[in-house]
Enzyme design. Structure first.
Site, PDB file in Angstrom:
ATOM      1  N   GLY A 265       1.253  -1.441  -0.405  1.00 29.41           N
ATOM      2  CA  GLY A 265       0.144  -0.180   0.252  1.00 29.41           C
ATOM      3  C   GLY A 265       0.833   1.396   0.107  1.00 29.41           C
ATOM      4  O   GLY A 265       0.413   2.348   0.717  1.00 29.41           O
TER       5      GLY A 265
ATOM      6  N   HIS B   2       0.154   0.716 -13.117  1.00 28.66           N
ATOM      7  CA  HIS B   2       0.909  -0.684 -13.922  1.00 28.66           C
ATOM      8  C   HIS B   2       2.578  -0.046 -13.844  1.00 28.66           C
ATOM      9  O   HIS B   2       3.857   0.920 -14.559  1.00 28.66           O
ATOM     10  CB  HIS B   2       0.523  -0.826 -15.086  1.00 28.66           C
TER      11      HIS B   2
HETATM   12  C1  GAR Z   1       2.995  -1.664  -7.528  1.00 30.93           C
HETATM   13  O1  GAR Z   1       4.615  -1.283  -8.331  1.00 30.93           O
HETATM   14  C2  GAR Z   1       2.055  -1.656  -8.352  1.00 30.93           C
HETATM   15  O2  GAR Z   1       2.528  -0.413  -9.881  1.00 30.93           O
HETATM   16  C3  GAR Z   1       1.847  -2.883  -8.481  1.00 30.93           C
HETATM   17  O3  GAR Z   1       2.266  -2.800  -7.735  1.00 30.93           O
HETATM   18  C4  GAR Z   1       2.628  -2.553  -6.904  1.00 30.93           C
HETATM   19  C5  GAR Z   1       1.597  -2.139  -5.875  1.00 30.93           C
HETATM   20  O4  GAR Z   1       2.582  -1.274  -4.454  1.00 30.93           O
HETATM   21  N1  GAR Z   1       1.008  -3.204  -9.416  1.00 30.93           N
HETATM   22  C6  GAR Z   1       0.522  -4.110 -10.693  1.00 30.93           C
HETATM   23  O5  GAR Z   1       1.782  -4.741 -10.366  1.00 30.93           O
HETATM   24  C7  GAR Z   1      -1.177  -4.166 -10.786  1.00 30.93           C
HETATM   25  N2  GAR Z   1      -0.444  -5.501 -12.369  1.00 30.93           N
HETATM   26  P1  GAR Z   1       2.280  -0.596  -3.612  1.00 30.93           P
HETATM   27  O6  GAR Z   1       1.213  -2.193  -3.228  1.00 30.93           O
HETATM   28  O7  GAR Z   1       3.609  -0.163  -2.228  1.00 30.93           O
HETATM   29  O8  GAR Z   1       1.046   0.101  -3.372  1.00 30.93           O
END
Ligand code: GAR
Length: 210
Positions: free
Chosen positions: A12, A105
């Site tokens: 998050g 993404h």
């Molecule tokens: C982020 O890097 C986002 O771009 C990726 O998950 C991570 C979440 O980080 N999303 C995907 O890969 C969606 N397909 P966070 O939980 O620290 O925000």
């Protein structure tokens, strides 16, 4: 004021960036499909309602999505933000939020859709990498792009260092893109993204200076 729900599955850090950004919309709820997502603690610290809707508790994608849909309606949400939400959504759910749901993404879409983008980019010997904020459509990671941040891959980069650098840029462009939507600077009209009244033919680009 736009009422925003943020959907999460993990750490998050993007949720945190959105909470810290002082958006002109209001984050009214956080929804997680994982009970142990650290994002839930971030919501709690920020005094924001959160719910856990575990996909494993439902027999199929449609029934899971229906429970999420009901929660979003209960919160009277205008805008859904996917922030590290790692479930594929059913076409019906996506259609209900067309033009009102964003995702970030970790790649320069349309390149490197799907998972493990940092490793794949490194293995292919790419020169550039980054992240993309886009509207969500039924096809995975294929929706209309709003903003992109680009970084140059350095010889010593690893998947981990890339992930870290991409994250930093995510925390900058995601709040910016959400704020544009909240203010009406970005609009979704007839399947196209408009920025201040003009059709956006390419995502708005940001470059990392290091
Ligand atoms: C982020 O890097 C986002 O771009 C990726 O998950 C991570 C979440 O980080 N999303 C995907 O890969 C969606 N397909 P966070 O939980 O620290 O925000």
């Amino acid at each position: 004021m736009m009422r925003i729900a943020v959907l999460v599955s993990g750490n998050g850090s993007n949720l945190q960036a959105l909470l810290d950004a002082g958006l002109s919309g209001e984050i009214v709820g956080v929804m997680s499909n994982k009970a142990d997502a650290y994002a839930l603690q971030r919501a709690q610290h920020a005094n924001i309602a959160s719910v856990i809707i575990e996909h494993k508790a439902y027999p199929d994608r449609e029934s899971f999505d229906q429970v999420m849909q009901q929660q979003l309606l209960d919160w009277q949400v205008d805008l859904v933000i996917l922030a590290g939400f790692m479930r594929i959504l059913s076409p019906k759910f996506v259609a209900q939020w067309q033009g009102r749901m964003l995702n970030i993404h970790p790649s320069l879409l349309p390149a490197y859709k799907g998972m493990h983008t940092h490793q794949r980019v490194l293995h292919s010997g790419e020169r550039y990498h980054g992240c993309t904020v886009h509207f969500v459509t039924a096809e995975l990671d294929a929706g209309q792009a709003i903003a992109q941040a680009v970084l140059e891959i350095k010889p010593h980069d690893t998947a981990q260092s890339l992930a870290q650098r991409v994250h930093q840029m995510e925390h900058f462009i995601y709040p910016q893109a959400v704020e544009w939507v909240c203010r009406g600077d970005i609009q979704f009209i007839d399947q196209q993204v408009h920025y201040r009244g003009q059709v956006l033919t390419h995502p708005i680009q940001f470059a990392a200076l290091h």
